[in-house]
Design an enzyme around this catalytic site. Sequence first.
Site, PDB file in Angstrom:
ATOM      1  N   SER A  93      -0.523   5.560  15.437  1.00 11.63           N
ATOM      2  CA  SER A  93      -1.058   6.913  15.603  1.00 11.63           C
ATOM      3  C   SER A  93       0.005   7.962  15.317  1.00 11.63           C
ATOM      4  CB  SER A  93      -1.573   7.123  17.024  1.00 11.63           C
ATOM      5  OG  SER A  93      -1.985   8.463  17.171  1.00 11.63           O
ATOM      6  N   ARG A 134     -37.770   0.043  38.815  1.00 12.24           N
ATOM      7  CA  ARG A 134     -37.609  -1.208  38.059  1.00 12.24           C
ATOM      8  C   ARG A 134     -38.392  -2.328  38.731  1.00 12.24           C
ATOM      9  NH1 ARG A 134     -32.681  -3.388  38.040  1.00 12.24           N
ATOM     10  NH2 ARG A 134     -32.995  -4.409  36.039  1.00 12.24           N
ATOM     11  N   HIS A 155      -7.410   5.228  22.443  1.00  9.23           N
ATOM     12  CA  HIS A 155      -6.567   6.414  22.234  1.00  9.23           C
ATOM     13  C   HIS A 155      -7.358   7.459  21.450  1.00  9.23           C
ATOM     14  CE1 HIS A 155      -4.186   8.779  19.393  1.00  9.23           C
ATOM     15  NE2 HIS A 155      -3.257   8.857  20.325  1.00  9.23           N
ATOM     16  N   ASN A 156      -7.982   7.031  20.368  1.00  6.33           N
ATOM     17  CA  ASN A 156      -8.737   7.980  19.546  1.00  6.33           C
ATOM     18  C   ASN A 156      -9.941   8.532  20.304  1.00  6.33           C
ATOM     19  OD1 ASN A 156      -6.911   7.076  17.632  1.00  6.33           O
ATOM     20  ND2 ASN A 156      -8.387   7.131  15.974  1.00  6.33           N
ATOM     21  N   GLY A 170       0.841  -1.195   0.000  1.00 10.69           N
ATOM     22  CA  GLY A 170       0.000   0.000   0.000  1.00 10.69           C
ATOM     23  C   GLY A 170       0.868   1.233   0.000  1.00 10.69           C
ATOM     24  N   HIS A 203     -38.138  -6.379  38.951  1.00 11.77           N
ATOM     25  CA  HIS A 203     -36.717  -6.667  38.701  1.00 11.77           C
ATOM     26  C   HIS A 203     -35.929  -6.915  39.990  1.00 11.77           C
ATOM     27  CE1 HIS A 203     -37.116  -6.213  34.466  1.00 11.77           C
ATOM     28  NE2 HIS A 203     -37.542  -4.969  34.538  1.00 11.77           N
ATOM     29  N   VAL A 247      -3.377  -0.464   3.528  1.00  9.15           N
ATOM     30  CA  VAL A 247      -4.327  -0.160   2.448  1.00  9.15           C
ATOM     31  C   VAL A 247      -5.668   0.219   3.055  1.00  9.15           C
ATOM     32  CG1 VAL A 247      -3.153  -1.786   0.899  1.00  9.15           C
ATOM     33  CG2 VAL A 247      -5.215  -2.515   2.118  1.00  9.15           C
ATOM     34  N   LYS A 293      -5.682   1.358  20.419  1.00  5.59           N
ATOM     35  CA  LYS A 293      -5.642   2.484  19.469  1.00  5.59           C
ATOM     36  C   LYS A 293      -7.022   3.151  19.409  1.00  5.59           C
ATOM     37  CE  LYS A 293      -4.393   5.171  16.017  1.00  5.59           C
ATOM     38  NZ  LYS A 293      -5.476   5.447  15.157  1.00  5.59           N
ATOM     39  N   ARG A 335      -1.096  -2.183  -5.319  1.00  4.42           N
ATOM     40  CA  ARG A 335      -1.931  -2.806  -6.354  1.00  4.42           C
ATOM     41  C   ARG A 335      -1.703  -2.139  -7.711  1.00  4.42           C
ATOM     42  NH1 ARG A 335      -8.327  -2.453  -5.620  1.00  4.42           N
ATOM     43  NH2 ARG A 335      -7.743  -0.254  -5.598  1.00  4.42           N
ATOM     44  N   VAL A 378      -0.573   7.586   1.019  1.00  2.00           N
ATOM     45  CA  VAL A 378       0.231   8.464   1.873  1.00  2.00           C
ATOM     46  C   VAL A 378       0.797   7.772   3.124  1.00  2.00           C
ATOM     47  CG1 VAL A 378       0.259  10.653   3.102  1.00  2.00           C
ATOM     48  CG2 VAL A 378      -1.139  10.397   1.078  1.00  2.00           C
ATOM     49  N   GLU A 425      -8.725  11.133  22.496  1.00  2.06           N
ATOM     50  CA  GLU A 425      -8.402  12.275  21.613  1.00  2.06           C
ATOM     51  C   GLU A 425      -9.671  13.103  21.333  1.00  2.06           C
ATOM     52  OE1 GLU A 425      -6.290  10.935  18.063  1.00  2.06           O
ATOM     53  OE2 GLU A 425      -7.455  12.350  16.889  1.00  2.06           O
ATOM     54  N   TYR A 426     -10.775  12.428  21.064  1.00  2.61           N
ATOM     55  CA  TYR A 426     -12.052  13.135  20.848  1.00  2.61           C
ATOM     56  C   TYR A 426     -12.396  13.980  22.075  1.00  2.61           C
ATOM     57  CZ  TYR A 426     -14.111  10.849  16.643  1.00  2.61           C
ATOM     58  OH  TYR A 426     -14.413  10.427  15.380  1.00  2.61           O
TER      59      TYR A 426
HETATM   60  P1  ATR Z   1      -5.015   7.001   2.090  1.00  2.00           P
HETATM   61  O1  ATR Z   1      -6.197   7.414   2.930  1.00  2.00           O
HETATM   62  O2  ATR Z   1      -3.740   6.852   2.880  1.00  2.00           O
HETATM   63  O3  ATR Z   1      -4.841   7.784   0.821  1.00  2.00           O
HETATM   64  P2  ATR Z   1      -6.576   4.619   1.655  1.00  2.00           P
HETATM   65  O4  ATR Z   1      -7.702   5.155   0.848  1.00  2.00           O
HETATM   66  O5  ATR Z   1      -6.824   4.210   3.062  1.00  2.00           O
HETATM   67  O6  ATR Z   1      -5.303   5.544   1.573  1.00  2.00           O
HETATM   68  O7  ATR Z   1      -5.964   3.376   0.878  1.00  2.00           O
HETATM   69  C1  ATR Z   1      -5.601   3.480  -0.443  1.00  2.00           C
HETATM   70  C2  ATR Z   1      -4.653   2.339  -0.678  1.00  2.00           C
HETATM   71  O8  ATR Z   1      -5.333   1.096  -0.546  1.00  2.00           O
HETATM   72  C3  ATR Z   1      -4.068   2.366  -2.083  1.00  2.00           C
HETATM   73  O9  ATR Z   1      -2.730   1.950  -1.967  1.00  2.00           O
HETATM   74  C4  ATR Z   1      -4.923   1.338  -2.798  1.00  2.00           C
HETATM   75  O10 ATR Z   1      -4.316   0.754  -3.902  1.00  2.00           O
HETATM   76  P3  ATR Z   1      -4.428   1.443  -5.362  1.00  2.00           P
HETATM   77  O11 ATR Z   1      -3.381   2.507  -5.395  1.00  2.00           O
HETATM   78  O12 ATR Z   1      -4.166   0.340  -6.305  1.00  2.00           O
HETATM   79  O13 ATR Z   1      -5.823   1.989  -5.476  1.00  2.00           O
HETATM   80  C5  ATR Z   1      -5.094   0.315  -1.703  1.00  2.00           C
HETATM   81  N1  ATR Z   1      -6.214  -0.588  -1.934  1.00  2.00           N
HETATM   82  C6  ATR Z   1      -7.519  -0.305  -1.841  1.00  2.00           C
HETATM   83  N2  ATR Z   1      -8.254  -1.401  -2.110  1.00  2.00           N
HETATM   84  C7  ATR Z   1      -7.390  -2.404  -2.390  1.00  2.00           C
HETATM   85  C8  ATR Z   1      -7.532  -3.784  -2.728  1.00  2.00           C
HETATM   86  N3  ATR Z   1      -8.734  -4.334  -2.844  1.00  2.00           N
HETATM   87  N4  ATR Z   1      -6.413  -4.499  -2.939  1.00  2.00           N
HETATM   88  C9  ATR Z   1      -5.195  -3.933  -2.828  1.00  2.00           C
HETATM   89  N5  ATR Z   1      -4.992  -2.637  -2.482  1.00  2.00           N
HETATM   90  C10 ATR Z   1      -6.074  -1.885  -2.273  1.00  2.00           C
END
Ligand code: ATR
Length: 480
Positions: free
Chosen positions: A133, A449, A190-191, A14, A455, A79, A187, A39, A17, A194-195
């Site tokens: 995080s 109750r 944690h979030n 993946g 109850h 991903v 995690k 992918r 970013v 954070e909220y």
């Molecule tokens: P971000 O929020 O960081 O931009 P995301 O939307 O959580 O990313 O994830 C996007 C990533 O998941 C991408 O690398 C995407 O691959 P592509 O560049 O080929 O689109 C990957 N991704 C999403 N669905 C996938 C799947 N079914 N198999 C493999 N990779 C997948």
Amino acid sequence: MSSNDAKANIGVVGMAVMGSNLARNLASREGNTVAIYNRSPEKTHEVVKNHPEANFIASDTIDEFVASLAKPRTAIIMVQAGAGTDAVIEQLKKRFEPGDIIVDGGNANFHDTIAREAKIASTGIHFVGAGISGGEEGALKGPSIMPGGTVESYETLGPILASIAAVAEGEPCVTHVGTDGAGHFVKMIHNGIEYADMELIGEAYDLLRNVAGYTPAQISDLFATWNEGPLNSYLIEITIDILKHVDAETGKPFVDIVTDQAGSKGTGVWTVQTALDLGVPVGGVAEAVFGRAVSSKRSQRDAVQALGIERPTAPRVDDSFVDDVAKALYASKIVAYAQGFDAIIAGAEKYGWNIDKGAVAKIWRGGCIIRAQFLNVLADAFETNPNLATLLEAPYFAQAIRDGEDAWRRVVITATQAAVPVPGFATALSYFDSLNVDRLPAALVQGQRDFFGAHTYKRVDKPGTFHTLWSGDRSEVQTD
Ligand code: ATR
């Protein structure tokens, strides 16, 4: 694209970013060679082109990617959560061998992580759900990492994760949280915290603006002084910058040109849902989630404002109000953390995790969004007494509540008089008051109750379970 000889000690699937930043972080650490795959190969090519310095072995196919990994193969999936994660797990599962490690570094729901681990366990492949995080910057420069999975997997994975994690007081912000879904569970909490923290800072800002009459720039300066003391935190730090920021187009404070409807991605909701299942009060998180929901109900806000019910004039306050708000914020924040850790304790009990609360507090000291000085004290509290009934009982926090209590009440009273909503401050104070009173009206609820649903109830003066014959002669019977 992969070389025949060189092998990578870690791989990342993946290259969006978060994934590419994590891969770059891994590649920048001594001793790591990082296999990368996406992918769509263009993304991988782009990362390689933009970062020629990085020690990558890039692959266009999943087969090449797996072949480029040294054994035990270790791959971190970054991903899209849900279907994307499941698709990649299947691809890796087919090619991996017993002892290899699949890490899900996304924001998975811990229930999914538990199910995924259970499904893979029989193959001998380790599946590790790891909460990460710190956002994009954290992934690149050093996040706080919360891995679950087997103890055995951590022997391989631990040192690699330690090489990229943030460092706080000389210690890497990573620990083996517990088995299967423990990492994603922590995690999630944690979030949730954070909220709550963000809601409380928002309420403090609102009071300073609309009761004390400060400008955003003045509040920014004030927060900068607060950041020198016990309230020091990353969230306060970014708030200082946000409040100082001026919109280039209009010249207005940035905070005044942003639509006041807060979004969310779901981990706050998960925290509250989980806490409801566990029977743990997390009012701070719940009010933060509801606060965002209320903000988004534009038509309801318009409808109520159209009624023309006059808002009261804010009472005059002097400089001491500002100190009161700081104290109320601190006391409410302590409650939010106490509740978050209660949820961790209850989750650990329910799901059979041996979670070291002090270690969790320590890995939150750096890299993550709730990083704060405060977490040092919190870690000390749990290290001194791992069996605290509540964090509020720890001497440091008990003293802070004692010192802040009067101010906390004055702030909630003033906010109510001024019609400034403070659901976070108020729920935290009510929670404290609920714990700090001998008798709660729950006794009356038990009566109700018993009245409508038989109850039953317990008595304060003798053992046993009782029922009053409400629709009969109102005599009492003992049911066991
Ligand atoms: P971000 O929020 O960081 O931009 P995301 O939307 O959580 O990313 O994830 C996007 C990533 O998941 C991408 O690398 C995407 O691959 P592509 O560049 O080929 O689109 C990957 N991704 C999403 N669905 C996938 C799947 N079914 N198999 C493999 N990779 C997948």
